[in-house]
Design a protein around this motif. Structure first.
Motif, PDB file in Angstrom:
ATOM      1  N   GLY A   1       0.590  -1.310   0.089  1.00  0.00           N
ATOM      2  CA  GLY A   1      -0.146   0.097  -0.117  1.00  0.00           C
ATOM      3  C   GLY A   1       0.753   1.367   0.058  1.00  0.00           C
ATOM      4  N   GLY A   2       2.267   1.239   0.133  1.00  0.00           N
ATOM      5  CA  GLY A   2       2.940   2.436  -0.099  1.00  0.00           C
ATOM      6  C   GLY A   2       3.194   2.966   1.380  1.00  0.00           C
ATOM      7  N   SER A   3       4.322   3.310   1.603  1.00  0.00           N
ATOM      8  CA  SER A   3       4.878   3.951   2.922  1.00  0.00           C
ATOM      9  C   SER A   3       6.386   4.783   2.433  1.00  0.00           C
ATOM     10  N   TYR A   4       6.215   5.667   3.323  1.00  0.00           N
ATOM     11  CA  TYR A   4       7.281   6.757   3.337  1.00  0.00           C
ATOM     12  C   TYR A   4       8.512   6.069   3.654  1.00  0.00           C
ATOM     13  N   LYS A   5       9.786   6.345   2.974  1.00  0.00           N
ATOM     14  CA  LYS A   5      11.054   5.419   3.193  1.00  0.00           C
ATOM     15  C   LYS A   5      12.051   6.738   3.627  1.00  0.00           C
ATOM     16  N   GLY A   6      11.905   7.902   2.840  1.00  0.00           N
ATOM     17  CA  GLY A   6      12.967   8.883   3.246  1.00  0.00           C
ATOM     18  C   GLY A   6      13.114   9.936   2.127  1.00  0.00           C
ATOM     19  N   ARG A   7      13.938  11.050   2.477  1.00  0.00           N
ATOM     20  CA  ARG A   7      13.979  11.975   1.429  1.00  0.00           C
ATOM     21  C   ARG A   7      14.864  11.455   0.332  1.00  0.00           C
ATOM     22  N   ALA A   8      14.475  11.762  -0.866  1.00  0.00           N
ATOM     23  CA  ALA A   8      15.196  11.172  -2.103  1.00  0.00           C
ATOM     24  C   ALA A   8      16.429  12.118  -2.368  1.00  0.00           C
ATOM     25  N   LYS A   9      17.362  11.685  -2.700  1.00  0.00           N
ATOM     26  CA  LYS A   9      18.727  12.336  -3.064  1.00  0.00           C
ATOM     27  C   LYS A   9      18.480  13.209  -4.547  1.00  0.00           C
ATOM     28  N   LYS A  10      18.764  14.300  -4.528  1.00  0.00           N
ATOM     29  CA  LYS A  10      18.632  15.051  -5.694  1.00  0.00           C
ATOM     30  C   LYS A  10      19.551  14.985  -6.753  1.00  0.00           C
TER      31      LYS A  10
END
Length: 190
Positions: A181-190
């Motif tokens: 169902g989807g869950s937050y993992k972290g901030r993506a690297k730019k």
């Protein structure tokens, strides 16, 4: 052979010699009763839909499917058009066919998906395990709350809401785990 607890959206099983696509699968384990899997199924030949509850250890026949890489080409109403990345063939699916991944499908996404075929007909799409999306709206962070992992609601461009870390702001790119169902993992690297 699959067991009831191994069912997940996109899996195709054989019931009474017909292929059935698992559109939704919800695992439930209560204290007294045995574990069960509530499923929402769609017959790939007739389009008929039903809901069936399986015991976690029920044995089910699975169907071997063809898989190809595809990307989302465009969205037109409730029709989603995917393009094969090797021969550029276009395939269409309705929103109800991709209900499990729909919260993370948005116009302009560049994720390479896995298109699932049964007898040369596209039946479902699976997203990569980790995807990157931009936060369209979130509230400001709560000052002073340093009790640990503080989460707050955030909204993506397509309207999907999920809980993110308190330091995430509007416009930030975040990584999302699309399983379960989807869950937050972290901030993506730019």
């Amino acid at each position: 052979m699959k067991t009831g607890k191994e069912l997940k959206p996109g899996t195709v099983i054989r019931l009474e010699n017909d292929p059935w696509l698992v559109q939704k699968a919800e695992f439930t384990k209560s204290g007294r009763n045995s574990a069960i899997m509530k499923t929402k199924l769609k017959n790939l030949l007739t389009g008929y839909k039903t809901e069936i509850v399986y015991s976690a250890d029920d044995k089910l026949d699975d169907v071997i499917l063809d898989r190809k890489e595809a990307t989302l080409s465009f969205i037109s109403g409730d029709t989603y058009t995917f393009m094969d990345t090797t021969d550029y063939t276009m395939y269409e699916l309705n929103a109800e066919d991709i209900e499990a991944v729909l919260p993370f499908v948005e116009e302009g996404m560049e994720d390479v998906c896995e298109a699932i075929f049964f007898e040369d007909r596209l039946v479902s799409v699976e997203l990569p395990t980790t995807i990157v999306r931009q936060v369209d709206y979130t509230e400001g962070s709560a000052r002073g709350d340093t009790s640990g992992k503080v989460m707050k609601p955030a909204k993506l461009k397509n309207g999907t809401e999920l809980a993110v870390a308190d330091f995430i702001e509007i416009g930030d790119l975040i990584e999302i785990d699309t399983r379960e169902g989807g869950s937050y993992k972290g901030r993506a690297k730019k």
